[in-house]
Each structure stands twice: as C-alpha cells, then as structure tokens.
Enzyme design. Structure first.
Site, PDB file in Angstrom:
ATOM      1  N   ASP A   1       5.417 -16.286  -7.026  1.00 50.57           N
ATOM      2  CA  ASP A   1       4.596 -16.601  -8.204  1.00 50.57           C
ATOM      3  C   ASP A   1       5.423 -16.909  -9.458  1.00 50.57           C
ATOM      4  O   ASP A   1       4.907 -17.476 -10.415  1.00 50.57           O
ATOM      5  CB  ASP A   1       3.659 -15.426  -8.534  1.00 50.57           C
ATOM      6  CG  ASP A   1       2.789 -15.034  -7.355  1.00 50.57           C
ATOM      7  OD1 ASP A   1       2.516 -15.900  -6.513  1.00 50.57           O
ATOM      8  OD2 ASP A   1       2.392 -13.856  -7.280  1.00 50.57           O
TER       9      ASP A   1
ATOM     10  N   LYS B   1       0.856  -1.202   0.000  1.00 53.07           N
ATOM     11  CA  LYS B   1       0.000   0.000   0.000  1.00 53.07           C
ATOM     12  C   LYS B   1       0.879   1.235   0.000  1.00 53.07           C
ATOM     13  O   LYS B   1       0.535   2.257   0.600  1.00 53.07           O
ATOM     14  CB  LYS B   1      -0.868   0.005   1.248  1.00 53.07           C
ATOM     15  CG  LYS B   1      -1.830  -1.157   1.299  1.00 53.07           C
ATOM     16  CD  LYS B   1      -2.733  -1.056   2.489  1.00 53.07           C
ATOM     17  CE  LYS B   1      -3.579  -2.312   2.527  1.00 53.07           C
ATOM     18  NZ  LYS B   1      -4.941  -2.081   2.816  1.00 53.07           N
TER      19      LYS B   1
ATOM     20  N   ILE C   1       1.002 -20.212   3.848  1.00 57.24           N
ATOM     21  CA  ILE C   1       2.012 -21.212   4.240  1.00 57.24           C
ATOM     22  C   ILE C   1       3.101 -21.246   3.169  1.00 57.24           C
ATOM     23  O   ILE C   1       4.279 -21.454   3.460  1.00 57.24           O
ATOM     24  CB  ILE C   1       1.369 -22.620   4.340  1.00 57.24           C
ATOM     25  CG1 ILE C   1       0.200 -22.626   5.307  1.00 57.24           C
ATOM     26  CG2 ILE C   1       2.398 -23.701   4.650  1.00 57.24           C
ATOM     27  CD1 ILE C   1       0.569 -22.651   6.750  1.00 57.24           C
TER      28      ILE C   1
ATOM     29  N   ARG D   1     -10.720 -40.632  -2.114  1.00 61.14           N
ATOM     30  CA  ARG D   1     -11.376 -39.344  -2.337  1.00 61.14           C
ATOM     31  C   ARG D   1     -10.743 -38.577  -3.495  1.00 61.14           C
ATOM     32  O   ARG D   1      -9.642 -38.912  -3.942  1.00 61.14           O
ATOM     33  CB  ARG D   1     -11.241 -38.473  -1.078  1.00 61.14           C
ATOM     34  CG  ARG D   1     -12.150 -38.892   0.043  1.00 61.14           C
ATOM     35  CD  ARG D   1     -11.841 -38.098   1.294  1.00 61.14           C
ATOM     36  NE  ARG D   1     -12.875 -38.307   2.291  1.00 61.14           N
ATOM     37  CZ  ARG D   1     -12.719 -38.083   3.584  1.00 61.14           C
ATOM     38  NH1 ARG D   1     -11.566 -37.645   4.057  1.00 61.14           N
ATOM     39  NH2 ARG D   1     -13.710 -38.297   4.414  1.00 61.14           N
TER      40      ARG D   1
HETATM   41  O1  F6P Z   1       2.174 -12.376  -5.164  1.00 59.25           O
HETATM   42  C1  F6P Z   1       2.321 -13.236  -4.088  1.00 59.25           C
HETATM   43  C2  F6P Z   1       0.988 -13.679  -3.555  1.00 59.25           C
HETATM   44  O2  F6P Z   1       1.219 -14.588  -2.493  1.00 59.25           O
HETATM   45  C3  F6P Z   1       0.048 -14.288  -4.597  1.00 59.25           C
HETATM   46  O3  F6P Z   1       0.378 -15.600  -4.942  1.00 59.25           O
HETATM   47  C4  F6P Z   1      -1.273 -14.124  -3.914  1.00 59.25           C
HETATM   48  O4  F6P Z   1      -2.321 -14.056  -4.851  1.00 59.25           O
HETATM   49  C5  F6P Z   1      -1.120 -12.819  -3.197  1.00 59.25           C
HETATM   50  O5  F6P Z   1       0.263 -12.574  -3.054  1.00 59.25           O
HETATM   51  C6  F6P Z   1      -1.770 -12.776  -1.841  1.00 59.25           C
HETATM   52  O6  F6P Z   1      -1.714 -11.471  -1.383  1.00 59.25           O
HETATM   53  P1  F6P Z   1      -2.009 -11.063   0.128  1.00 59.25           P
HETATM   54  O7  F6P Z   1      -0.818 -11.486   0.956  1.00 59.25           O
HETATM   55  O8  F6P Z   1      -2.137  -9.591   0.059  1.00 59.25           O
HETATM   56  O9  F6P Z   1      -3.248 -11.770   0.565  1.00 59.25           O
END
Ligand code: F6P
Length: 370
Positions: free
Chosen positions: A133, A73, A278, A168
C-alpha cells in the site's frame, strides 16, 4: 549476538529478500545467531521458532510470500486465540529465556505499533516497513509497492486493448486501504483517463462528464479506482469486517458500486476488474528486491549498533531510522500537491473532481517526486 526475526500483517513481495538480507548480514558480518519466529507474534506466544542458518535463507531472494509465515490475528495485547487476553508478558519471558539481543520485525503500521508497546516492556525491536500500500508514515517508499504497481499497470495495459475493441468503460479496482498510492502510480503509468483515490472523494457528475465526452468521440475509457475511494458525502465500500484481525475493516467492491452508479448515466457498456491479491503474490520486481535488501542490511546494522526502538526508513533517497512510536497506527496518504497528481492532471487525467485545479507550476521550482 542472538537476534530474532518475524514478519507481521499481510504478506508482500520482498519479505523473503529482507529476511535473507537481515540474516545473512548478521551471520556473515557479526557472527550472530538468528532465530526465525513463525506466523508473526504468534510464534513468540506459542513458542514456534527455529534457528535460521545461512543455508535456510539462501535461494529465497526472488520468492514471493514469507518463509516465516505471517498473520494479522497475532496482536499479543489482545490475543484472538485466547479470547482477547493480554499475553504480552509471555513474549517478554520467551525473549529473556532465549537471551535475545533484539528482534527484527518486518511489518506495517499495526506491527510497528505492537513492537513499540513490547519495546516499552523491555523487548528490543528494529522495525522494517513493508506493505504493497506504500502507506507507512515517515518512509518515502515501502518494498512490495513497486511490484503491486507493476502488476496493476500491466492490468491497465491489458484492459486498454479489450476496452478499445468494444468501446467500453473499463474500471480497474486496486488495493491500497485508505491510501491511493497504487491506483495513482498504476493509473499514471497505464495512462488511465480517470483516477479515483480515497484522498479526493469523487463526484459522479464529473466522471460522467469525462466518460460521455469520450463516448461522443467514439473513445473507450479506463478508470483506475483505489479500493478506499468514495463519493463526496459517501462512505468507503467495506468488503467485510473481522474483529479478531489487527486490521478489522477490509475494503473492496467500490469498482462494482461505481459500475452501478454509472450505468444509468452512460450509453457504453461498463466492465469492472477487481485485481485483489494478484497484486500481493509472486516474485518481487528488481526494484523491490534491491529496496528490501538495502532495508534488511541497514536493519542488521541498527541491531549491531544497538539502535533499538526504531524503524528503517527511506527519506529523500537516504536510509535512516525513525522512532517506532512515530509510525504506530498512522497512515501516509497522497497529498494534494503530489507531483504524480499534478503530472496526471497535466496530461488530462481526471481525478473525478470538478474543482481540481492543481498545476505543476504551482508546485514551485524544486518539486519532491511524491
Ligand atoms: O495492506 C495490504 C492489503 O493488501 C490491502 O491493500 C488490502 O486492503 C488488505 O491488505 C487485504 O487484506 P486481506 O489479505 O486480509 O484480505
């Protein structure tokens, strides 16, 4: 030489390893003074910073998170703490006041975009790509990705034994935003039966076909689904939106949506596990520590050479750098001719597409391992 350093965007395993490498290399090899800014660009706007000595960055190689703190932010061009005001000039002022030669910014595409805009205002930046990512453009890999894949792979391994015991369908939802790299690599490493990626919208009929066939053979099914996956003609599943963030759309929940979609079609019980943060916490793998240290040492050398306005990149197993501009606000996505996709298909993994006929032989003799 006097150099600033900050971490931007979401945290990621290996950030401290980069901070350590950049700082130690600059201090030991160039006698530089290093200044750490707190909480991404917030530290530059709010003037929260402190000198980083050699001892401050010792003993942090293996630690997850970032000792500098981070934020998504902190866009100075639309500063959320001041009603979206453009406060970028305050960063320029502080940069001049501190007589910095440059700033090393460790972040993803959003951070690189801000660095590029500040560079145009005269603040020198060297970028270091980070994200679990693995979606930063022009680099074959980012640190943090290997750790996330290891954790997701272990999760799939664990889902195997419980899934097998109960016959499952076990769904594992991974992170990854608009790219499916984590689900693809963990799915391949964990031997998932179905891998669903944002890049290839899925057909429910095809997933049903795979699961039903396995049911007939009294077999359990493992589905690795990336958070950005969506059905053909459908939308991604959005967890929440936050306009004050540099990354306003938070994906998540597709694993539960998929469970609901499949329930009426299958006899098996279905369970969903959402791995969530995690994947981002804890100590980096050995690979990520090495990649982060190489990135950090290389970033320090770019600073020493005065090669600003550039981001460190790994291309074809070489360290190089690319213009910040080329990385800003772009994503690297899984290509259809990825060797990982072809290998998974070769061992019978479904991508939830009936029209998928990718074959390793089609990729030619000299196949890049992406
Ligand atoms: O970009 C890293 C990431 O962990 C993504 O894989 C995920 O969509 C996002 O950040 C989650 O963001 P936040 O921590 O703001 O929930």
């Amino acid at each position: 030489m006097k150099v600033g350093i900050l971490t931007g965007g979401g945290d990621c395993p290996g950030l401290n390893a980069v901070i350590r490498a950049v700082s130690k290399a600059l201090i030991l090899q160039h006698g530089a003074e290093v200044v750490g800014f707190k909480d991404a660009f917030e530290g530059m706007v709010e003037r929260r910073y402190s000198k980083l000595d050699y001892r401050d960055v010792s003993g942090i190689l293996t630690r997850g998170g970032t000792i500098l703190g981070t934020s998504n932010k902190a866009n100075p061009f639309e500063y959320h703490a001041r009603d979206g005001e453009d406060v970028s000039d305050e960063i320029v002022d502080l940069y001049r006041e501190l007589e910095l030669d440059g700033v090393v910014a460790i972040g993803g595409d959003g951070t690189m975009s801000i660095c590029h805009r500040l560079q145009e205002k005269g603040v020198n930046f060297v970028g270091v790509p980070k994200t679990i990512d693995n979606d930063v453009a022009h680099t074959d890999m980012t640190f943090g990705f290997d750790t996330a894949v290891s954790i997701a792979t272990e999760a799939i391994d664990r889902l195997h034994t419980t899934g097998q015991s109960h016959n499952r369908v076990m769904i594992l939802e991974t992170m990854g935003r608009y790219s499916g790299w984590i689900a693809l690599h963990a799915g391949l490493a964990g031997g998932a039966d179905v891998i669903l990626l944002p890049e290839f919208p899925y057909e429910l009929d095809e997933i049903e076909r795979v699961c039903a066939q396995r049911e007939d053979r009294q077999e359990f099914t493992i589905i690795a689904v990336a958070e950005g996956a969506r059905p053909v003609g459908g939308d991604m599943t959005v967890r929440e939106t936050d306009e004050s963030s540099t990354d306003p759309v938070r994906l998540g929940g597709v694993g539960n949506v998929l469970k609901q979609q499949l329930e009426s079609r299958l006899n098996s019980e279905i369970r969903t596990t959402v791995l969530g943060h995690i994947q981002r916490g804890g100590t980096p793998t050995s690979f990520d520590r090495r990649l982060a240290t190489n990135f950090g040492a290389y970033a320090a050398s770019l600073v020493a050479r005065g090669s600003y306005g550039r981001m460190v990149a790994l291309q074809d197993n070489h360290l190089t750098s690319v213009p910040l501009e080329s990385v800003a606000d772009t994503n690297r996505r899984v290509p259809e001719d990825s060797m990982y996709v072809a290998s998974a298909a070769a061992v019978g993994t479904s991508f939830g597409r009936s029209d998928f006929d990718i074959e390793v032989a089609d990729l030619g003799d000299d196949v890049p391992l992406i």
